[in-house]
Design an enzyme around this catalytic site. Structure first.
Site, PDB file in Angstrom:
ATOM      1  N   GLU A  91       3.226  -8.224  -0.876  1.00 16.37           N
ATOM      2  CA  GLU A  91       2.312  -8.468   0.241  1.00 16.37           C
ATOM      3  C   GLU A  91       2.535  -9.836   0.907  1.00 16.37           C
ATOM      4  O   GLU A  91       1.657 -10.710   0.887  1.00 16.37           O
ATOM      5  CB  GLU A  91       0.858  -8.336  -0.219  1.00 16.37           C
ATOM      6  CG  GLU A  91       0.530  -6.944  -0.721  1.00 16.37           C
ATOM      7  CD  GLU A  91      -0.928  -6.762  -1.081  1.00 16.37           C
ATOM      8  OE1 GLU A  91      -1.618  -7.753  -1.318  1.00 16.37           O
ATOM      9  OE2 GLU A  91      -1.371  -5.602  -1.124  1.00 16.37           O
ATOM     10  N   GLU A  94       0.439   1.199  -2.795  1.00 15.70           N
ATOM     11  CA  GLU A  94      -0.757   0.863  -3.573  1.00 15.70           C
ATOM     12  C   GLU A  94      -2.000   1.364  -2.860  1.00 15.70           C
ATOM     13  O   GLU A  94      -2.137   1.183  -1.646  1.00 15.70           O
ATOM     14  CB  GLU A  94      -0.950  -0.653  -3.692  1.00 15.70           C
ATOM     15  CG  GLU A  94       0.008  -1.399  -4.553  1.00 15.70           C
ATOM     16  CD  GLU A  94      -0.341  -2.896  -4.573  1.00 15.70           C
ATOM     17  OE1 GLU A  94      -1.509  -3.258  -4.387  1.00 15.70           O
ATOM     18  OE2 GLU A  94       0.589  -3.688  -4.761  1.00 15.70           O
TER      19      GLU A  94
HETATM   20  C1  GLA Z   1      -3.098  -5.925  -3.522  1.00 11.19           C
HETATM   21  C2  GLA Z   1      -2.136  -6.487  -4.515  1.00 11.19           C
HETATM   22  C3  GLA Z   1      -2.451  -6.119  -5.914  1.00 11.19           C
HETATM   23  C4  GLA Z   1      -3.933  -6.189  -6.173  1.00 11.19           C
HETATM   24  C5  GLA Z   1      -4.663  -5.347  -5.190  1.00 11.19           C
HETATM   25  C6  GLA Z   1      -6.150  -5.356  -5.415  1.00 11.19           C
HETATM   26  O1  GLA Z   1      -2.735  -4.735  -3.010  1.00 11.19           O
HETATM   27  O2  GLA Z   1      -0.812  -6.147  -4.252  1.00 11.19           O
HETATM   28  O3  GLA Z   1      -1.766  -7.024  -6.736  1.00 11.19           O
HETATM   29  O4  GLA Z   1      -4.362  -7.502  -6.073  1.00 11.19           O
HETATM   30  O5  GLA Z   1      -4.421  -5.838  -3.910  1.00 11.19           O
HETATM   31  O6  GLA Z   1      -6.823  -4.657  -4.424  1.00 11.19           O
END
Ligand code: GLA
Length: 691
Positions: free
Chosen positions: A143, A297
């Site tokens: 991210e 995710e």
């Molecule tokens: C992001 C991150 C994860 C986690 C999630 C929690 O997507 O990549 O590591 O922190 O958020 O919502």
């Protein structure tokens, strides 16, 4: 293959748990895990000393279990030793506070020490695992989006600006530095936006956000290239994340990844329309890759309503996951596999929760794994046809996040989400297009070249992940693929992109423009002569005065609807008036107009509208443009999404809904014949495949 799995963090668990992990993954049908995302301090406990033994054993165990790996480079979270050895690798906030380690994403992307350490660990991983049989994809970083305002950033910003503007005169002109005595006479005087006494220069802020996006992209690209050099057959991606804080223009990044991977966490009570929005936007970014992307995710069994975790009702995990699939995803991946015992996110949901596998979420995961396996032959490589597209532009969002705007409640995301939500609720399949991209004009005009311009995948092929079959369809086919394009709050636009949209209308398309679109050039300078400067000609209108409405204030329209948030004094210059303002000093003035332009039509929607009023208006536009919903006659609460020959029927309501089917076919998950009509249970999904 459709991918099913999630983030796997074995470094948080003793080794005996790993065997159970693999056994449970097999039971659920998990076939891909993201590994090592935050494992830097376990992989390199001291500078230059590596411990790969544990990761060797995990990789081998997963391989023995038939599970593939999206192996991460762990560069989103440098270990404590790094920050102590290289304090200038730590980020500095706009207030001048240098952050310290103890959380994650604590680095300055412009720090040479950080970049060298990141390249180093990536190269070590590439050397060790680049040929490992479990490796399916490289998952670079996590991210991207970190922000820093330190002196190293300042110097990188100046180099970026010099490249963009050429000389200081051009920069001064672009930033309108004549305002408030900001004229720069030396590059060294230019700073990243830091705490200022009052409003900062909006053009400086906008350029800084563009710079940061490019700077982060540079960090991704250097890792990508060294990974690719080791084994060109392994596709490389990074997980995009959606959110107002994100300093990344994903539409520009999309052509640099081999597959667009997206993290999406619907956060409101209305998780359904938000899921649809996230999936459609991801497909837009992936236009250059045939519209296929990967949900990297999402939260398995929680929705984060403001201030509260809200457990998903039974079936909602499946419904949301298949919704992403219907909208172009190559699978469904979650954060995370096993819920942690401790750490900052110890209550974040997981496929294996604290309660263990004997739990509703794990049981639902097993069923979902079976469904994904059954759908695989019908989904991979298939596209989602759409007749409507909505404009998305990260720089316009950034520009509208600043101060000094005509109303404090201007909200780019809410405005675009509203348009998408209304189209979604009306049953229209919707794509996103990106008028802010360089070359949008040429691509849109040429047609068929793809809006994102990614061209073909550049991995050299060879892995199943990118070998997705038929590829480009409706998405990426140029603006000509659409009957309607809707723009809301598209504040910034270049001459070339405005011309492409005008040509789209001249060629027979229908353009719908809402207020606050086409106002400024890409530097944020107003297009003079009346709003919306970029679209006055095609719309046949001229807006001579903005009249934002106070919170809770409405303005009557002569069709019985109410305007909210925004009103304007509009003059027609060729357009016909469809709806007039009926109240205030604007009584009798045009509110909604329609202009015949070439072979097409351009609508201007001046007031803010509530969902119902906007739905009725866009419904009228759709009828005139000949746009039809994916499936007619749906009962309330049931949504239909077409991907290839499949029609996904989602029942978001509580009671059963019976859907008339267009012909004979089968239930794609069970193989049973279904024709005439099908009843979708409350909260359930039926995937129908036409014969
Ligand atoms: C992001 C991150 C994860 C986690 C999630 C929690 O997507 O990549 O590591 O922190 O958020 O919502």
């Amino acid at each position: 293959m459709l991918f099913f799995g999630g983030d796997y963090n074995p470094e948080q668990w003793p080794e005996e748990v790993w065997d159970e992990d693999v056994a449970l993954m097999r039971q659920a049908g998990v076939n891909l895990v993201s590994l090592g995302v935050f494992a830097w301090s376990h992989l390199e406990p001291e500078e230059g000393r590596f411990e790969f033994g544990w990761l060797d054993r995990v990789m081998d165990r997963l391989h023995d279990g038939g599970i593939k790996v999206a192996l991460a480079t762990p560069t989103a979270s440098p270990p404590p030793w790094f920050t102590l050895a290289h304090p200038d690798g730590l980020p500095v906030t706009a207030d001048g506070v240098r952050l310290t380690h103890g959380s994650r994403d604590t680095y300055c992307v412009s720090s040479p020490a950080y970049r060298a350490a990141a390249r180093n660990i990536a190269a070590e991983l590439a050397g060790r695992y680049g040929q490992h049989p479990a490796l399916a994809v490289w998952h670079v970083h996590n991210e991207y989006g970190t922000d820093c305002r330190c002196d190293l950033t300042a110097s990188a910003f100046r180099s970026w600006l010099a490249k963009k503007h050429g000389d200081l005169d051009a920069l001064n002109e672009s930033w309108t530095t004549a305002f408030w005595s900001q004229r720069y006479s030396d590059w060294a005087q230019i700073m990243p936006p830091r705490a200022t006494q009052y409003l900062p220069n909006p053009a400086q802020v906008l350029d800084f956000r563009r710079f940061l996006s490019d700077e982060l992209l540079g960090a991704f690209v250097e890792q990508r290239d060294l990974l690719r050099a080791v084994n060109p057959g392994v596709p490389i991606t990074t997980n995009f994340v959606q959110g107002g804080w994100v300093s990344v223009d994903h539409a520009r990044w999309a052509s640099e990844v081999d597959i667009v991977a997206v993290d999406h966490y619907p956060a409101g009570v209305d998780g359904e329309s938000e899921t649809a929005f996230g999936g459609d936007l991801a497909r837009g970014w992936a236009a250059g890759q045939g519209g296929e992307w990967l949900l990297m995710e999402t939260a398995p069994n929680l929705i984060y309503t403001p201030g509260r975790m809200h457990a998903k009702e039974p079936g909602r995990l499946t419904r949301h996951s298949l919704n992403y699939l219907a909208r172009g995803s190559r699978g469904a991946m979650y954060f995370q596999w096993r819920q942690p015992r401790g750490g900052a996110e110890l209550f974040h949901s997981a496929l294996v929760p604290h309660a263990g596998p004997d739990s509703p979420v794990f049981r639902e995961a097993i069923g979902l794994g079976r469904t994904l396996a059954a759908l695989t032959p019908h989904v991979v490589g298939e596209t989602v046809p759409a007749q409507v597209a909505v404009g998305w532009d990260a720089p316009s969002w950034w520009a509208l996040q600043g101060g000094g705007l005509p109303a404090a409640d201007i909200d780019y995301l809410a405005a675009v989400r509203q348009v998408h939500r209304v189209l979604y609720e009306s049953g229209f399949a919707t794509d996103f297009v990106f008028p802010g991209l360089d070359g949008f004009g040429e691509r849109a005009a040429a047609g068929g070249a793809g809006l994102v311009g990614a061209g073909t995948l550049s991995t050299g092929g060879g892995t199943e992940l990118v070998d997705s079959g038929s590829g480009a369809g409706a998405v990426g086919a140029g603006l000509g693929a659409y009957k309607i394009v809707v723009l809301s709050h598209l504040f910034l636009i270049s001459d070339a992109s405005a011309a492409a949209l005008r040509d789209f209308v001249a060629g027979g398309g229908c353009l719908v423009v809402g207020h606050l679109s086409g106002i400024a050039d890409p530097a944020g300078r107003i297009r003079l002569g009346g709003y919306p400067g970029a679209f006055r000609e095609v719309l046949g209108v001229r807006v001579v005065e903005w009249r934002p409405l106070g919170v809770g204030v409405t303005i009557a329209l002569d069709n019985g609807e109410q305007g909210i948030r925004w009103s304007e004094r509009v003059e027609t210059a060729g357009a016909e008036t469809v709806v007039r303002y009926a109240g205030d000093v604007l009584a009798g003035a045009p509110a909604v107009t329609r202009n015949r332009f070439g072979a097409g039509t351009a609508w201007y929607v001046s007031p803010g509208l509530g969902d119902d009023a906007l739905r009725r208006l866009l419904g009228q536009v759709a009828v005139e443009a000949g746009v039809t919903p994916v499936l007619a006659g749906l009962p309330p609460g049931v949504e239909a999404v077409r991907r290839g020959e499949l029609v996904f029927l989602f029942n978001h309501g509580d009671g059963p809904g019976t859907v008339p089917l267009p012909g004979a076919g089968t239930n794609a998950a069970t193989g049973r014949a279904v024709s005439g009509s099908v009843t979708v249970p409350g909260g359930g999904v039926v995937v129908w495949r036409g014969a």
